[in-house]
Design an enzyme around this catalytic site. Sequence first.
Site, PDB file in Angstrom:
ATOM      1  N   GLY A   1      54.085  59.901  60.835  1.00 35.66           N
ATOM      2  CA  GLY A   1      52.882  60.674  60.595  1.00 35.66           C
ATOM      3  C   GLY A   1      51.678  60.229  61.397  1.00 35.66           C
ATOM      4  O   GLY A   1      50.648  60.895  61.388  1.00 35.66           O
ATOM      5  N   CYS A   2      51.784  59.132  62.131  1.00 33.74           N
ATOM      6  CA  CYS A   2      50.663  58.627  62.916  1.00 33.74           C
ATOM      7  C   CYS A   2      50.475  59.510  64.152  1.00 33.74           C
ATOM      8  O   CYS A   2      51.379  59.641  64.982  1.00 33.74           O
ATOM      9  CB  CYS A   2      50.917  57.180  63.335  1.00 33.74           C
ATOM     10  SG  CYS A   2      49.675  56.511  64.468  1.00 33.74           S
TER      11      CYS A   2
END
Length: 146
Positions: free
Chosen positions: A11-12
């Site tokens: 998700g980064c």
Amino acid sequence: MCCIVFYEKPGCATNRLQKQLLRATGLQLDVKDLLSEPWTGERLRPFFGEKPVAEWFNPSAPAIKYGELDPSALTAEQAIDLMLDQPILIRRPLIRYGEHFMVGFDLATMSRELPCKGKFPSEPDHLDSCSMGHGTRVGCLIVDGE
């Protein structure tokens, strides 16, 4: 084609941009979740090489960001123990290619060490830090924010 193992925080947005840049040079990635990987000190330590202990840490990790932890005051053994207990402290990405281990996203080092077919664009300042924006543009590559 050789495969690069890329340990990320799922998700980064910054890790997503980094992966896109690596793939654009022709590299194949085996992407792994840095936070759920079953790390041991022996597996983790090679990624940091000769870097100072303070550079092993994710400066955006809450404990560091808010001054609860001073990485420069730690020994290598203390740092590894903390990272095994709290993987969010590990600077990312971790990258492994054969016997080459890297922490962070350093395009100059990767250009020398990795078997890239293409060239990397000039390195943007934010490429080795957490991106909290809603979209990042580097050259002709655009990554939508989350």
